[in-house]
Design an enzyme around this catalytic site. Structure first.
Site, PDB file in Angstrom:
ATOM      1  N   TYR A 159       1.304  -0.946   0.007  1.00 17.64           N
ATOM      2  CA  TYR A 159      -0.046  -0.012   0.006  1.00 17.64           C
ATOM      3  C   TYR A 159       0.971   1.140  -0.089  1.00 17.64           C
ATOM      4  O   TYR A 159       1.074   1.789  -1.329  1.00 17.64           O
ATOM      5  CB  TYR A 159      -0.992  -0.250   0.789  1.00 17.64           C
ATOM      6  CG  TYR A 159      -1.514   1.489   1.348  1.00 17.64           C
ATOM      7  CD1 TYR A 159      -3.169   2.075   0.112  1.00 17.64           C
ATOM      8  CD2 TYR A 159      -1.369   2.176   1.888  1.00 17.64           C
ATOM      9  CE1 TYR A 159      -3.505   3.090   0.500  1.00 17.64           C
ATOM     10  CE2 TYR A 159      -2.012   3.326   2.519  1.00 17.64           C
ATOM     11  CZ  TYR A 159      -3.069   3.911   1.710  1.00 17.64           C
ATOM     12  OH  TYR A 159      -4.088   5.056   2.017  1.00 17.64           O
ATOM     13  N   LYS A 163       1.322   3.800  -2.776  1.00 23.20           N
ATOM     14  CA  LYS A 163       0.782   5.887  -3.359  1.00 23.20           C
ATOM     15  C   LYS A 163       2.144   6.610  -3.215  1.00 23.20           C
ATOM     16  O   LYS A 163       1.798   7.243  -3.770  1.00 23.20           O
ATOM     17  CB  LYS A 163       0.426   6.062  -1.350  1.00 23.20           C
ATOM     18  CG  LYS A 163      -0.616   5.204  -1.087  1.00 23.20           C
ATOM     19  CD  LYS A 163      -2.237   5.641  -2.248  1.00 23.20           C
ATOM     20  CE  LYS A 163      -2.981   6.952  -2.063  1.00 23.20           C
ATOM     21  NZ  LYS A 163      -3.974   6.539  -3.004  1.00 23.20           N
TER      22      LYS A 163
HETATM   23  N1  LIG Z   1      -8.608   6.259   5.131  1.00 21.56           N
HETATM   24  C1  LIG Z   1      -7.547   6.452   5.587  1.00 21.56           C
HETATM   25  O1  LIG Z   1      -6.558   7.027   6.463  1.00 21.56           O
HETATM   26  C2  LIG Z   1      -6.164   7.408   4.582  1.00 21.56           C
HETATM   27  C3  LIG Z   1      -5.315   8.476   4.678  1.00 21.56           C
HETATM   28  C4  LIG Z   1      -4.753   9.033   3.972  1.00 21.56           C
HETATM   29  C5  LIG Z   1      -4.569   8.953   2.735  1.00 21.56           C
HETATM   30  N2  LIG Z   1      -6.200   8.611   2.166  1.00 21.56           N
HETATM   31  C6  LIG Z   1      -6.600   7.965   0.821  1.00 21.56           C
HETATM   32  O2  LIG Z   1      -7.590   8.470   0.779  1.00 21.56           O
HETATM   33  C7  LIG Z   1      -8.051   8.165  -0.740  1.00 21.56           C
HETATM   34  C8  LIG Z   1      -9.580   7.455  -0.238  1.00 21.56           C
HETATM   35  O3  LIG Z   1      -9.921   6.759   0.319  1.00 21.56           O
HETATM   36  P1  LIG Z   1     -11.058   6.120   1.729  1.00 21.56           P
HETATM   37  O4  LIG Z   1     -10.182   6.417   2.730  1.00 21.56           O
HETATM   38  O5  LIG Z   1     -12.439   7.055   0.942  1.00 21.56           O
HETATM   39  O6  LIG Z   1     -11.234   4.849   0.997  1.00 21.56           O
HETATM   40  P2  LIG Z   1     -12.606   3.988   0.479  1.00 21.56           P
HETATM   41  O7  LIG Z   1     -12.139   2.762   0.013  1.00 21.56           O
HETATM   42  O8  LIG Z   1     -13.591   3.967   1.575  1.00 21.56           O
HETATM   43  O9  LIG Z   1     -12.637   5.164  -1.107  1.00 21.56           O
HETATM   44  C9  LIG Z   1     -11.979   4.514  -2.331  1.00 21.56           C
HETATM   45  C10 LIG Z   1     -13.434   4.876  -3.233  1.00 21.56           C
HETATM   46  O10 LIG Z   1     -11.865   4.587  -4.489  1.00 21.56           O
HETATM   47  C11 LIG Z   1     -12.847   2.894  -4.692  1.00 21.56           C
HETATM   48  N3  LIG Z   1     -12.124   2.660  -6.021  1.00 21.56           N
HETATM   49  C12 LIG Z   1     -11.390   1.416  -5.576  1.00 21.56           C
HETATM   50  N4  LIG Z   1     -11.374   1.071  -6.499  1.00 21.56           N
HETATM   51  C13 LIG Z   1     -11.473   1.598  -7.837  1.00 21.56           C
HETATM   52  C14 LIG Z   1     -11.286   1.692  -9.336  1.00 21.56           C
HETATM   53  N5  LIG Z   1     -10.677   0.036 -10.232  1.00 21.56           N
HETATM   54  N6  LIG Z   1     -11.885   2.405  -9.926  1.00 21.56           N
HETATM   55  C15 LIG Z   1     -12.953   3.012  -9.440  1.00 21.56           C
HETATM   56  N7  LIG Z   1     -13.190   3.502  -8.403  1.00 21.56           N
HETATM   57  C16 LIG Z   1     -12.568   2.263  -7.604  1.00 21.56           C
HETATM   58  C17 LIG Z   1     -14.010   2.205  -3.557  1.00 21.56           C
HETATM   59  O11 LIG Z   1     -14.876   1.823  -5.018  1.00 21.56           O
HETATM   60  C18 LIG Z   1     -13.804   3.776  -2.649  1.00 21.56           C
HETATM   61  O12 LIG Z   1     -15.244   4.608  -3.286  1.00 21.56           O
HETATM   62  C19 LIG Z   1      -7.555   6.684  -0.953  1.00 21.56           C
HETATM   63  O13 LIG Z   1      -6.253   7.300  -2.251  1.00 21.56           O
HETATM   64  C20 LIG Z   1      -6.845   6.398   0.078  1.00 21.56           C
HETATM   65  O14 LIG Z   1      -5.221   5.822  -0.196  1.00 21.56           O
HETATM   66  C21 LIG Z   1      -6.945   7.052   2.962  1.00 21.56           C
HETATM   67  C1  LIG Z   2      -2.221  -3.099  17.840  1.00 20.34           C
HETATM   68  C2  LIG Z   2      -4.060  -2.892  17.524  1.00 20.34           C
HETATM   69  C3  LIG Z   2      -4.861  -2.651  19.071  1.00 20.34           C
HETATM   70  O1  LIG Z   2      -6.036  -2.341  19.402  1.00 20.34           O
HETATM   71  C4  LIG Z   2      -4.155  -1.486  16.865  1.00 20.34           C
HETATM   72  C5  LIG Z   2      -3.893  -1.388  15.237  1.00 20.34           C
HETATM   73  C6  LIG Z   2      -4.547  -0.054  14.691  1.00 20.34           C
HETATM   74  C7  LIG Z   2      -4.177  -0.271  13.085  1.00 20.34           C
HETATM   75  C8  LIG Z   2      -5.601  -0.610  12.267  1.00 20.34           C
HETATM   76  C9  LIG Z   2      -4.327   1.646  12.659  1.00 20.34           C
HETATM   77  C10 LIG Z   2      -3.359   2.186  13.805  1.00 20.34           C
HETATM   78  C11 LIG Z   2      -2.705   2.918  12.551  1.00 20.34           C
HETATM   79  C12 LIG Z   2      -3.897   3.380  11.157  1.00 20.34           C
HETATM   80  C13 LIG Z   2      -3.569   3.163  10.059  1.00 20.34           C
HETATM   81  C14 LIG Z   2      -2.781   4.854   9.881  1.00 20.34           C
HETATM   82  O2  LIG Z   2      -3.809   5.930  10.310  1.00 20.34           O
HETATM   83  C15 LIG Z   2      -3.130   5.851   8.509  1.00 20.34           C
HETATM   84  C16 LIG Z   2      -3.232   5.359   7.059  1.00 20.34           C
HETATM   85  C17 LIG Z   2      -3.330   5.702   6.202  1.00 20.34           C
HETATM   86  C18 LIG Z   2      -4.020   5.699   5.510  1.00 20.34           C
HETATM   87  O3  LIG Z   2      -3.454   5.943   3.921  1.00 20.34           O
HETATM   88  C19 LIG Z   2      -4.441   4.635   4.739  1.00 20.34           C
HETATM   89  C20 LIG Z   2      -5.088   4.641   6.301  1.00 20.34           C
HETATM   90  C21 LIG Z   2      -4.234   3.654   7.345  1.00 20.34           C
HETATM   91  C22 LIG Z   2      -3.090   2.738   6.588  1.00 20.34           C
HETATM   92  C23 LIG Z   2      -4.305   3.345   8.828  1.00 20.34           C
HETATM   93  C24 LIG Z   2      -5.228   2.029   8.671  1.00 20.34           C
HETATM   94  C25 LIG Z   2      -5.520   1.703  10.114  1.00 20.34           C
HETATM   95  C26 LIG Z   2      -4.113   1.619  11.165  1.00 20.34           C
HETATM   96  C27 LIG Z   2      -2.756   0.755  10.685  1.00 20.34           C
END
Ligand SMILES: NC(=O)c1ccc[n+]([C@@H]2O[C@H](COP(=O)([O-])OP(=O)(O)OC[C@H]3O[C@@H](n4cnc5c(N)ncnc54)[C@H](O)[C@@H]3O)[C@@H](O)[C@H]2O)c1
Ligand SMILES: C[C@@H](CO)CCC[C@@H](C)[C@H]1CC[C@H]2[C@@H]3[C@H](O)C=C4C[C@@H](O)CC[C@]4(C)[C@H]3CC[C@]12C
Length: 369
Positions: A159, A163
């Site tokens: 992952y 990214k």
């Molecule tokens: N959730 C977090 O903590 C977090 C943190 C940092 C960055 N991000 C980034 O933010 C973005 C959104 O994350 P999220 O948490 O909302 O995830 P999410 O899974 O809720 O949303 C992702 C969306 O992308 C769509 N998708 C996946 N594959 C696809 C494809 N092949 N074609 C078209 N659509 C597709 C999914 O159907 C979904 O609706 C991602 O790029 C993720 O890397 C998320």
């Molecule tokens: C040891 C466990 C007992 O409670 C705790 C596990 C926690 C993990 C599931 C999460 C800790 C950190 C999180 C990630 C972080 O917040 C940043 C992220 C970046 C983003 O691009 C996607 C989500 C995530 C990887 C997020 C996912 C969940 C954790 C690994």
């Protein structure tokens, strides 16, 4: 980009517009971007809530499509001014194969860039991640760092690798000529761990707590700080960037911005308790209940079980070597780059972000509240 306070002229495309972050971006664009004429929501899975948005003054076009299919992306993008590319496969639990993660996150992003060039779409905002920087495989802390803080960014998990590669493609594409001869302007936003209404991992923790009689058990030392940011503020940053990219192309083009707000620095578990405590859950233990070596053993065992069971069933527990390492590594951001470059201020205070998230947890099915 055409500019008029009165007549809405702009066409935006949001990839991944039905996801956790994407939904907030879509709803906020409709509320806060007066220049919007049409909003295209592109996603692999379209959500039913999109239907209710179609009744408003802005044309909302739902497009079921796959970012890995170049022709689908180009067709959806034709005639749009701005693309917010937030679609991605967020998987640190082993649900998808490394090949699939790469295909969606890297090839998908390449397709979006190529479609910008082909269709003449000039502005591209990419949702990157803090994981492009770290935590790295060595578990080095990143303490209140900013976009210029030196840090050894070494990844091994599919992952963060995907990214990082995708972000690099987006930044390198800045300045490329799009159809019509104008330069492409790109920018990447790096959220830390996003929380708020719709957050799946928070939902998982909540139901896990309910299963254990309203208790969660501390696994991570309270001293490990984790950066978190409210989803509404992350959405707001995307909207501001998209709005300002034209006027400030020279300053913002090819730049990266961490997403930040006033959410407090806490351990992952203590932060979650800000929302789960008011919903009746308790975190047991002032210190981790299990020694770290035992957690490592359990995480390794989970990884082994996942591998052994893969032909029969998908076993994807929260705890694996990667999530354990992430949760145990301090990674916090302190920056004002977004404020300096495009005037960002969080739209939601910490109190508001907290209240909204609590209300969302309380409204969950089977809530103990
Ligand atoms: N959730 C977090 O903590 C977090 C943190 C940092 C960055 N991000 C980034 O933010 C973005 C959104 O994350 P999220 O948490 O909302 O995830 P999410 O899974 O809720 O949303 C992702 C969306 O992308 C769509 N998708 C996946 N594959 C696809 C494809 N092949 N074609 C078209 N659509 C597709 C999914 O159907 C979904 O609706 C991602 O790029 C993720 O890397 C998320
Ligand atoms: C040891 C466990 C007992 O409670 C705790 C596990 C926690 C993990 C599931 C999460 C800790 C950190 C999180 C990630 C972080 O917040 C940043 C992220 C970046 C983003 O691009 C996607 C989500 C995530 C990887 C997020 C996912 C969940 C954790 C690994």
């Amino acid at each position: 980009m055409a500019d008029s306070a009165q007549v809405p002229t702009l066409v935006y495309l949001v990839t991944g517009g039905c996801g956790f972050l994407g939904e907030h971006i879509v709803r906020m664009l409709l509320e806060r971007e007066p220049r919007l004429r049409e909003l295209r929501v592109f996603d692999l899975h379209l959500s039913s809530w999109l239907e209710e948005l179609k009744a408003g003054p802005v044309q909302v076009t739902a497009i079921q499509g796959d970012v890995t299919q170049a022709h689908e992306v180009a067709a959806a993008m034709s005639g749009s001014h701005v693309v917010i590319h937030t679609a991605g496969l967020v998987d640190v639990f082993g649900k998808a194969s490394p090949k699939t993660i790469h295909k969606v996150n890297v090839q998908g992003t390449k397709n979006v860039i190529d479609a910008c060039v082909q269709t003449g779409t000039q502005y591209l905002v990419y949702t990157s991640s803090m994981e492009v920087v770290g935590p790295n495989i060595k578990g080095h802390p990143f303490y209140r760092g900013n976009e210029d803080t030196p840090y050894e960014a070494v990844h091994s998990h599919p992952y963060p690798c995907s990214k990082a590669l995708a972000e690099q493609l987006v930044l390198e594409a800045n300045g490329r000529k799009v159809n019509g001869g104008l330069p492409l302007v790109t920018c990447a936003l790096r959220p830390t761990g996003i929380y708020g209404e719709g957050h799946q991992v928070m939902r998982d923790f909540y139901y896990q707590g309910l299963r254990f009689g309203g208790r969660l058990f501390r696994a991570v030392p309270a001293s490990v700080e984790h950066g978190r940011v409210y989803v509404g503020n992350v959405a707001w940053m995307h909207i501001l960037v998209a709005r300002e990219l034209e006027q400030r192309a020279a300053l913002m083009g090819g730049q990266v911005y961490f997403c930040y707000d006033k959410s407090p620095y806490k351990s992952y578990e203590d932060f979650n308790m800000e929302f789960l405590s008011p919903c009746g859950l308790r975190l047991i233990g002032a210190h981790p209940l299990l020694p770290y070596w035992l957690l490592v053993l359990l995480a390794t065992l989970n990884a082994l079980l996942q591998w052994l069971l893969r032909p029969l069933v998908l076993y994807t527990p929260l705890l694996n070597p990667y999530t354990l390492a992430m949760a145990n590594t301090t990674f916090t951001v302190s920056t004002n780059k977004a404020q300096r470059h495009f005037g960002y201020k969080p739209l939601f205070s910490w109190e508001e972000s907290r209240t909204r998230t609590i209300q969302w947890v309380q409204a969950m099915e089977g809530s103990a509240w």
